[in-house]
Design a protein around this motif. Sequence first.
Motif: not given
Length: 381
Positions: A128-129, A118-124, A134-136, A102-103
């Motif tokens: 973080x990555x 990112x569809x949520x709920x999702x793995x946090x 520097x993304x949003x 993923x990174x």
Amino acid sequence: MDMTTLLKKPLQHLSGSGIREFARLAQEKEGCISLTLGEPDFNTPANIKGALKNALDDNLTHYAPNAGYDSLRKAIADFEQQKGIFYKPEEVIVTIGATEALFTGLFSILAPGDEVIVPVPAFSLYESIITMCGGKTVRLDTRDSGFQIDLDQLQAAYSPRTKAIILNSPNNPTGAVYTEETLDCLHDFLKDKPLFILCDEVYGQLAFEDYRSFTSYEDLKDRLIVVQSFSKPYAMTGFRAGYLLADRPVVEILEKVHQYNVVSIPSFVQAACEEALSFDSADMRASYRLRTQYVCDRLEEMGLAVRPPDGGFYVFPSIADFGMSSDAFCRRLIEEEGLALTPGSCFDGEGYVRISCCYSPAVLEAGLNRLERFVMSRLCI
């Protein structure tokens, strides 16, 4: 001088894993039962461990090729082809778990200010990555649509700065699998968009029924990055091994990031991975299905609304009727009953809690007995 001020600004406000935080709180509470971590309670199968031991005895302890041994990359390509996912061995990179995959993908894609849906709920981990790159993160809330993706929300989440979308099916923490309707909706919307689609398939082999993956849309192969892990289906979490798949021109760029970040994964671990691909996870999958069904049945008896998962080993019940945040719910549960669950807030899923079912039936029963006492004491007030 406070040298931390010289570190990258996104890192200064990045919080640690909420899942690990509640696992830590459980350890500090004497006698606490923890149903927090997604850690299979099965031991790594003997043939997989045997392959690793043999590799060590054969002195397979030197540098491996950056993207992985040719034999493993071919075995992965053959394995995926059996599932209808067609990539050549040279389109495979063996990684340090799905995390590095993923990174590598997100680091290769994102410039500062770029957006990821990112569809949520999702793995946090996703957010973080994205933050470290520097993304949003642009959240697409699925709680009111049965954890499926709504087209109107997808259109609202997309912007000219969108560079990627992450799809995780079966999902962590909900256990939901995307329906044909959701997949077709996604395909029709994304097919003309200049963005990457990261398909996190780490729970795919633990789906309870045959399901369709977004990777089945071969017309989008040039923008797909498929992420896989050996951890969950083979109880190999400590091996830290996974892989990614991407179209040849893309994978050649991703390999540079992988090469300069980790060089390669350990040589002898790759022998175990190749052996793992011949292991049938059916018994583990059947066990998780029985456990999640038991947990859902108990939750329904308590009056907690829950959607039975379609795969994996998580159950995600609603706690909306309790008039408290998921964080407060879980902290009080630890303090009053000695049971640790993970708040839905850790997954951008407020109003829910995650129960990990990869614990023995006896531990699940004991834990749910404690949850029932906690729930009944409040519903009867």
